[in-house]
Design a protein around this motif. Sequence first.
Motif, short mmCIF file in Angstrom:
data_model
loop_
_atom_site.label_atom_id
_atom_site.label_comp_id
_atom_site.label_asym_id
_atom_site.label_seq_id
_atom_site.Cartn_x
_atom_site.Cartn_y
_atom_site.Cartn_z
N ALA A 13 44.00 39.39 29.42
CA ALA A 13 42.94 39.75 30.35
C ALA A 13 41.73 40.22 29.57
CB ALA A 13 43.43 40.85 31.30
N ARG A 14 40.55 39.74 29.98
CA ARG A 14 39.30 40.03 29.28
C ARG A 14 38.32 40.72 30.22
NH1 ARG A 14 38.45 37.54 24.10
NH2 ARG A 14 36.71 38.92 24.40
N GLY A 15 37.39 41.44 29.64
CA GLY A 15 36.32 42.07 30.38
C GLY A 15 35.09 42.18 29.51
N ALA A 16 34.00 42.62 30.10
CA ALA A 16 32.74 42.78 29.38
C ALA A 16 31.96 43.94 29.97
CB ALA A 16 31.92 41.49 29.46
N VAL A 17 31.33 44.73 29.10
CA VAL A 17 30.49 45.84 29.52
C VAL A 17 29.20 45.82 28.72
CG1 VAL A 17 32.44 47.30 30.23
CG2 VAL A 17 31.53 47.48 27.90
N ALA A 18 28.17 46.49 29.26
CA ALA A 18 26.87 46.53 28.58
C ALA A 18 26.41 47.97 28.41
CB ALA A 18 25.83 45.75 29.38
N ASN A 42 36.20 57.72 39.56
CA ASN A 42 35.39 58.94 39.45
C ASN A 42 35.04 59.28 38.00
OD1 ASN A 42 33.99 60.98 40.84
ND2 ASN A 42 35.58 62.46 40.35
N HIS A 43 34.87 58.27 37.17
CA HIS A 43 34.44 58.44 35.78
C HIS A 43 33.07 57.80 35.61
CE1 HIS A 43 38.61 59.42 34.90
NE2 HIS A 43 38.32 59.61 33.62
N TRP A 44 32.30 58.34 34.69
CA TRP A 44 31.04 57.71 34.29
C TRP A 44 31.39 56.62 33.29
CZ3 TRP A 44 26.38 58.46 36.44
CH2 TRP A 44 26.19 59.60 37.22
N SER A 45 30.80 55.46 33.46
CA SER A 45 31.06 54.33 32.57
C SER A 45 29.77 53.54 32.39
CB SER A 45 32.16 53.45 33.17
OG SER A 45 32.58 52.48 32.24
N VAL A 46 29.85 52.46 31.67
CA VAL A 46 28.74 51.52 31.59
C VAL A 46 29.04 50.39 32.56
CG1 VAL A 46 28.02 52.13 29.25
CG2 VAL A 46 29.82 50.44 29.55
N LEU A 47 28.04 49.64 32.93
CA LEU A 47 28.23 48.53 33.86
C LEU A 47 29.03 47.41 33.22
CD1 LEU A 47 24.65 48.43 35.38
CD2 LEU A 47 26.74 49.03 36.61
N GLY A 48 29.84 46.75 34.02
CA GLY A 48 30.62 45.63 33.55
C GLY A 48 31.84 45.42 34.41
N GLY A 49 32.70 44.53 33.96
CA GLY A 49 33.91 44.24 34.72
C GLY A 49 34.71 43.13 34.07
N GLY A 50 35.69 42.66 34.80
CA GLY A 50 36.60 41.64 34.30
C GLY A 50 35.99 40.25 34.29
N CYS A 51 36.48 39.45 33.37
CA CYS A 51 36.08 38.04 33.31
C CYS A 51 36.88 37.26 34.34
CB CYS A 51 36.38 37.46 31.93
SG CYS A 51 35.44 38.18 30.57
N ASP A 52 36.22 36.36 35.03
CA ASP A 52 36.90 35.43 35.91
C ASP A 52 37.66 34.41 35.05
OD1 ASP A 52 35.89 36.65 38.18
OD2 ASP A 52 34.20 35.27 38.38
N PRO A 53 38.63 33.69 35.64
CA PRO A 53 39.35 32.67 34.85
C PRO A 53 38.38 31.69 34.21
CG PRO A 53 40.42 33.01 36.97
CD PRO A 53 39.13 33.79 37.01
N ASP A 54 38.60 31.39 32.94
CA ASP A 54 37.78 30.45 32.16
C ASP A 54 36.32 30.92 31.99
OD1 ASP A 54 39.94 28.67 31.80
OD2 ASP A 54 39.57 27.83 33.79
N GLU A 55 36.03 32.20 32.23
CA GLU A 55 34.67 32.72 32.05
C GLU A 55 34.59 33.46 30.71
OE1 GLU A 55 31.56 35.02 34.93
OE2 GLU A 55 33.51 35.99 34.67
N GLU A 56 33.57 33.16 29.95
CA GLU A 56 33.35 33.84 28.67
C GLU A 56 32.77 35.24 28.93
OE1 GLU A 56 34.13 32.78 25.56
OE2 GLU A 56 35.14 31.14 26.60
N PRO A 57 33.01 36.20 28.03
CA PRO A 57 32.48 37.55 28.23
C PRO A 57 30.97 37.60 28.45
CG PRO A 57 34.16 37.59 26.53
CD PRO A 57 33.91 36.15 26.87
N ARG A 58 30.20 36.79 27.73
CA ARG A 58 28.74 36.80 27.92
C ARG A 58 28.38 36.37 29.34
NH1 ARG A 58 24.28 37.25 24.93
NH2 ARG A 58 25.44 37.26 23.00
N GLU A 59 29.05 35.37 29.86
CA GLU A 59 28.82 34.94 31.24
C GLU A 59 29.22 36.04 32.21
OE1 GLU A 59 29.78 30.19 30.98
OE2 GLU A 59 31.46 31.60 30.83
N ALA A 60 30.34 36.70 31.91
CA ALA A 60 30.85 37.76 32.80
C ALA A 60 29.89 38.94 32.87
CB ALA A 60 32.22 38.22 32.33
N ILE A 61 29.33 39.37 31.74
CA ILE A 61 28.46 40.54 31.79
C ILE A 61 27.16 40.22 32.52
CG2 ILE A 61 27.36 40.27 29.52
CD1 ILE A 61 28.36 43.54 31.37
N VAL A 62 26.64 39.03 32.35
CA VAL A 62 25.43 38.65 33.10
C VAL A 62 25.72 38.67 34.59
CG1 VAL A 62 23.83 36.73 33.56
CG2 VAL A 62 24.40 37.35 31.19
#
Length: 144
Positions: A13-18, A42-62
């Motif tokens: 499983a992959r994800g991407a954050v900025a 209820n935590h402070w984080s940076v924006l981002g989330g999981g990659c969809d199937p066959d989605e690259e992290p760069r595509e996911a973060i955009v």
Amino acid sequence: MHQDTTADSPATARGAVAIITNRRGELLLHLRDDLPGIAWPNHWSVLGGGCDPDEEPREAIVRELDEEAGLTVTGLIELFEIRDQHGSGQLITFFAASWDSDESRLPLAEGVKLQFFAPEHLDILTIPPFIRDGINRHLAARPA
């Protein structure tokens, strides 16, 4: 890109954050919803989330920046990967970008709030350990 952890298999499983900073060096953080079933409620984080199937992290973060906050950034730089060992288990690709505007005007679709914080104020916030590690690595690598 510097890699902390390698993917064990193509099914990892992959994800991407900025990590988004403004011209004052403040970081844009996202207060996550306090809902059962989500990672790091209820935590402070940076924006981002999981990659969809066959989605690259760069595509996911955009996609995630647009979906979560209607945010488009330029100059997105891939930094490194860290595994969220105590939350989702995903291998997370960290990106960096800059954005200078009023975060309160963003159309937040997920979470409670977006807010810029000076780096010296991050210690008092509840931030997932892997996100804090990524932020600290990024800040340590920035020119003074």
